[in-house]
Design an enzyme around this catalytic site. Structure first.
Site, PDB file in Angstrom:
ATOM      1  N   TYR A 147       0.838  -1.204   0.000  1.00 16.68           N
ATOM      2  CA  TYR A 147       0.000   0.000   0.000  1.00 16.68           C
ATOM      3  C   TYR A 147       0.877   1.261   0.000  1.00 16.68           C
ATOM      4  CZ  TYR A 147      -3.624   3.281   1.697  1.00 16.68           C
ATOM      5  OH  TYR A 147      -4.496   4.330   1.851  1.00 16.68           O
ATOM      6  N   ASN A 176      -5.990   9.569   8.610  1.00 16.62           N
ATOM      7  CA  ASN A 176      -7.124   8.709   9.028  1.00 16.62           C
ATOM      8  C   ASN A 176      -8.456   9.454   9.047  1.00 16.62           C
ATOM      9  OD1 ASN A 176      -4.552   7.720  10.215  1.00 16.62           O
ATOM     10  ND2 ASN A 176      -5.837   6.023  10.843  1.00 16.62           N
TER      11      ASN A 176
HETATM   12  P1  NAD Z   1     -12.501   2.117   0.376  1.00 16.39           P
HETATM   13  O1  NAD Z   1     -11.837   0.787   0.380  1.00 16.39           O
HETATM   14  O2  NAD Z   1     -13.820   2.253   1.058  1.00 16.39           O
HETATM   15  O3  NAD Z   1     -12.661   2.674  -1.100  1.00 16.39           O
HETATM   16  C1  NAD Z   1     -11.791   2.352  -2.146  1.00 16.39           C
HETATM   17  C2  NAD Z   1     -12.628   2.033  -3.380  1.00 16.39           C
HETATM   18  O4  NAD Z   1     -11.760   1.715  -4.476  1.00 16.39           O
HETATM   19  C3  NAD Z   1     -13.543   0.843  -3.163  1.00 16.39           C
HETATM   20  O5  NAD Z   1     -14.852   1.158  -3.588  1.00 16.39           O
HETATM   21  C4  NAD Z   1     -12.930  -0.245  -4.041  1.00 16.39           C
HETATM   22  O6  NAD Z   1     -13.864  -1.181  -4.509  1.00 16.39           O
HETATM   23  C5  NAD Z   1     -12.297   0.587  -5.148  1.00 16.39           C
HETATM   24  N1  NAD Z   1     -11.204  -0.111  -5.832  1.00 16.39           N
HETATM   25  C6  NAD Z   1     -10.195  -0.834  -5.312  1.00 16.39           C
HETATM   26  N2  NAD Z   1      -9.394  -1.303  -6.283  1.00 16.39           N
HETATM   27  C7  NAD Z   1      -9.922  -0.851  -7.461  1.00 16.39           C
HETATM   28  C8  NAD Z   1      -9.568  -1.024  -8.816  1.00 16.39           C
HETATM   29  N3  NAD Z   1      -8.478  -1.748  -9.181  1.00 16.39           N
HETATM   30  N4  NAD Z   1     -10.339  -0.451  -9.770  1.00 16.39           N
HETATM   31  C9  NAD Z   1     -11.445   0.262  -9.428  1.00 16.39           C
HETATM   32  N5  NAD Z   1     -11.828   0.446  -8.148  1.00 16.39           N
HETATM   33  C10 NAD Z   1     -11.078  -0.105  -7.184  1.00 16.39           C
HETATM   34  O7  NAD Z   1     -11.455   3.151   0.991  1.00 16.39           O
HETATM   35  P2  NAD Z   1     -11.614   4.696   1.328  1.00 16.39           P
HETATM   36  O8  NAD Z   1     -11.368   4.844   2.771  1.00 16.39           O
HETATM   37  O9  NAD Z   1     -12.833   5.247   0.738  1.00 16.39           O
HETATM   38  O10 NAD Z   1     -10.340   5.286   0.565  1.00 16.39           O
HETATM   39  C11 NAD Z   1     -10.442   5.962  -0.669  1.00 16.39           C
HETATM   40  C12 NAD Z   1      -9.069   6.458  -1.076  1.00 16.39           C
HETATM   41  O11 NAD Z   1      -8.566   7.365  -0.094  1.00 16.39           O
HETATM   42  C13 NAD Z   1      -8.037   5.350  -1.230  1.00 16.39           C
HETATM   43  O12 NAD Z   1      -7.231   5.618  -2.358  1.00 16.39           O
HETATM   44  C14 NAD Z   1      -7.224   5.451   0.033  1.00 16.39           C
HETATM   45  O13 NAD Z   1      -5.903   5.016  -0.165  1.00 16.39           O
HETATM   46  C15 NAD Z   1      -7.288   6.939   0.340  1.00 16.39           C
HETATM   47  N6  NAD Z   1      -7.118   7.185   1.784  1.00 16.39           N
HETATM   48  C16 NAD Z   1      -8.118   6.899   2.667  1.00 16.39           C
HETATM   49  C17 NAD Z   1      -7.910   7.122   4.017  1.00 16.39           C
HETATM   50  C18 NAD Z   1      -8.978   6.842   5.054  1.00 16.39           C
HETATM   51  O14 NAD Z   1      -8.734   7.030   6.243  1.00 16.39           O
HETATM   52  N7  NAD Z   1     -10.169   6.445   4.683  1.00 16.39           N
HETATM   53  C19 NAD Z   1      -6.665   7.604   4.478  1.00 16.39           C
HETATM   54  C20 NAD Z   1      -5.675   7.847   3.542  1.00 16.39           C
HETATM   55  C21 NAD Z   1      -5.904   7.653   2.193  1.00 16.39           C
HETATM   56  N1  UDP Z   2      -6.012  -0.704  16.094  1.00 17.14           N
HETATM   57  C1  UDP Z   2      -6.320  -1.247  17.337  1.00 17.14           C
HETATM   58  N2  UDP Z   2      -7.376  -2.087  17.423  1.00 17.14           N
HETATM   59  C2  UDP Z   2      -8.163  -2.426  16.369  1.00 17.14           C
HETATM   60  C3  UDP Z   2      -7.847  -1.861  15.093  1.00 17.14           C
HETATM   61  C4  UDP Z   2      -6.762  -1.009  14.991  1.00 17.14           C
HETATM   62  O1  UDP Z   2      -5.644  -0.971  18.339  1.00 17.14           O
HETATM   63  O2  UDP Z   2      -9.122  -3.195  16.547  1.00 17.14           O
HETATM   64  C5  UDP Z   2      -4.878   0.233  15.987  1.00 17.14           C
HETATM   65  C6  UDP Z   2      -3.877  -0.084  14.875  1.00 17.14           C
HETATM   66  O3  UDP Z   2      -2.877  -0.954  15.350  1.00 17.14           O
HETATM   67  C7  UDP Z   2      -3.341   1.285  14.562  1.00 17.14           C
HETATM   68  C8  UDP Z   2      -4.514   2.225  14.813  1.00 17.14           C
HETATM   69  O4  UDP Z   2      -5.427   1.499  15.615  1.00 17.14           O
HETATM   70  O5  UDP Z   2      -2.301   1.621  15.450  1.00 17.14           O
HETATM   71  C9  UDP Z   2      -5.192   2.686  13.548  1.00 17.14           C
HETATM   72  O6  UDP Z   2      -5.492   1.546  12.763  1.00 17.14           O
HETATM   73  P1  UDP Z   2      -6.269   1.641  11.371  1.00 17.14           P
HETATM   74  O7  UDP Z   2      -6.181   0.297  10.731  1.00 17.14           O
HETATM   75  O8  UDP Z   2      -7.604   2.220  11.603  1.00 17.14           O
HETATM   76  O9  UDP Z   2      -5.451   2.730  10.557  1.00 17.14           O
HETATM   77  P2  UDP Z   2      -3.891   2.862  10.164  1.00 17.14           P
HETATM   78  O10 UDP Z   2      -3.075   1.915  10.976  1.00 17.14           O
HETATM   79  O11 UDP Z   2      -3.857   2.556   8.719  1.00 17.14           O
HETATM   80  O12 UDP Z   2      -3.580   4.267  10.503  1.00 17.14           O
END
Ligand code: NAD
Ligand code: UDP
Length: 327
Positions: A147, A176
């Site tokens: 990732y 996040n």
């Molecule tokens: P999510 O998993 O809910 O959404 C991602 C979407 O992309 C899903 O609908 C999935 O089906 C689609 N997808 C995956 N692979 C694909 C492909 N090859 N072709 C077409 N569609 C595809 O995740 P999210 O939380 O909504 O995240 C959206 C974006 O934001 C992602 O790129 C993620 O890396 C980025 N992001 C999210 C967070 C967060 O906290 N939610 C934090 C940092 C970055």
């Molecule tokens: N985490 C936790 N318990 C859970 C799920 C996640 O303590 O049931 C912790 C995880 O180890 C991380 C933080 O919560 O330190 C955030 O995790 P998440 O997967 O939401 O996001 P990311 O690690 O990608 O920031």
């Protein structure tokens, strides 16, 4: 935004994507949502299907897409460790081949393109809070890095397309984010804790729960992304978008227990490999160039998210499926 702009949102059926579809439709855009439903669902956008300016296309971004659009938000990529580690090779392909395909599309049609990058590009950071000029501390070979490295390479591609092909790019480093329509089974900490609390199950703190994160409510985040897309060509990032209030994971668990009135107990589970110890965005740059800062307090955002999951769990068929992440 000009009325009737044609906007492509890849990953539009995911958590963030579905909120973005809604917001852009409300602003008058024509929205094309492209998704292969790897981690997103049709039900996230079901309420939009009848909208005359909305179109849902099943498409995998690792293959080229030939359509005419004015703007592209490239969100396609599974975002939670459980989802992105399920098929790590596909995760990297989605970030890298997906970026190449969407940049190619932007080049052909002259569209502006925004990349949903991530705070994971900073890895387990030595600079705190993280500023955009920090290059990060990422282990290229651990299980998390399909990732992180995929997203880092996508950033490289965006900047090379800008230098080489003069593309109008925008790169947002998203921290996040939480809120309604988080996937109930994807293991992210906010959804896990809320579901565990609502079901009276143990709340699983990984390690001692002393690691920190900063949680941004989804509406604020979407506002930041749209503002970034609407900036002039001189602003392209990468720019941090997130909430600068930092909490330990234990503090988050305490708030969730308090707000749900749950009797759940906290238990400890092993810390996942390479889990970042601390994370908080420095958003000074976003504040000045986007005139943006998150407005939703954690308490308020958690209450809205809890109410979403309460409704979801009242559907009995859902509870039976909540096994992987929160058991
Ligand atoms: P999510 O998993 O809910 O959404 C991602 C979407 O992309 C899903 O609908 C999935 O089906 C689609 N997808 C995956 N692979 C694909 C492909 N090859 N072709 C077409 N569609 C595809 O995740 P999210 O939380 O909504 O995240 C959206 C974006 O934001 C992602 O790129 C993620 O890396 C980025 N992001 C999210 C967070 C967060 O906290 N939610 C934090 C940092 C970055
Ligand atoms: N985490 C936790 N318990 C859970 C799920 C996640 O303590 O049931 C912790 C995880 O180890 C991380 C933080 O919560 O330190 C955030 O995790 P998440 O997967 O939401 O996001 P990311 O690690 O990608 O920031």
């Amino acid at each position: 935004m000009h009325l009737e702009q044609r906007v492509l949102i890849t990953g539009g059926a995911g958590f963030l994507g579905s909120h973005l579809c809604e917001r852009l439709l409300a602003k008058g855009a024509n929205v094309i949502c492209a998704d292969n439903f790897f981690s997103g669902t049709r039900s996230n956008v079901e309420h939009l299907l009848e909208h005359r300016r909305f179109e849902l296309v099943r498409h995998d971004v690792t293959f080229p897409l030939y359509i005419e659009v004015d703007q592209i938000y490239n969100l396609a990529c599974p975002a939670s460790p459980i989802h992105y580690q399920r098929d790590p090779v596909q995760t990297t392909k989605t970030s890298v081949h997906g970026a190449i395909n969407m940049l190619g599309l932007a080049k052909r049609v002259g569209a502006k393109i925004l990349q949903a990058s991530t705070s994971e590009v900073y890895g387990d950071p030595y600079v705190h809070p993280q500023t955009e000029d920090y290059w990060g501390n990422v282990n290229p070979i651990g299980p998390r890095f399909c990732y992180d490295e995929g997203k880092r390479c996508a950033e490289t591609l965006f900047f090379d397309y800008k230098r080489q092909h003069k593309l109008r790019i925008k790169v947002a480093r998203i921290f996040n984010t939480y809120g309604p329509r988080m996937h109930p089974n994807d293991g992210r900490v906010v959804s896990n804790f809320i579901i565990q609390a609502l079901l009276g199950r143990d709340i699983t703190l990984y390690g001692e729960g002393q690691q920190t994160r900063s949680f941004c409510y989804v509406d604020d985040l979407i506002d930041g992304l749209i503002r970034l897309m609407e900036t002039g060509d001189g602003v392209f990032g990468p720019i941090n978008v997130g909430n600068p209030e930092e909490f330990t994971i234990r503090q988050l668990a305490e708030q969730v227990i308090d707000l749900t009135g749950s009797r759940s107990k906290m238990v400890h589970r092993p810390m996942p490999q390479d889990d970042p110890r601390q994370r908080r965005p420095d958003i000074s740059w976003a504040q000045s160039v986007l005139d943006w800062a998150p407005r939703t307090q954690l308490r308020e955002g958690l209450l809205r998210t809890i109410s979403y999951f309460e409704k979801l769990l009242s559907d009995e068929t859902v509870e039976g499926r909540l096994t992987t992440a929160v058991a």
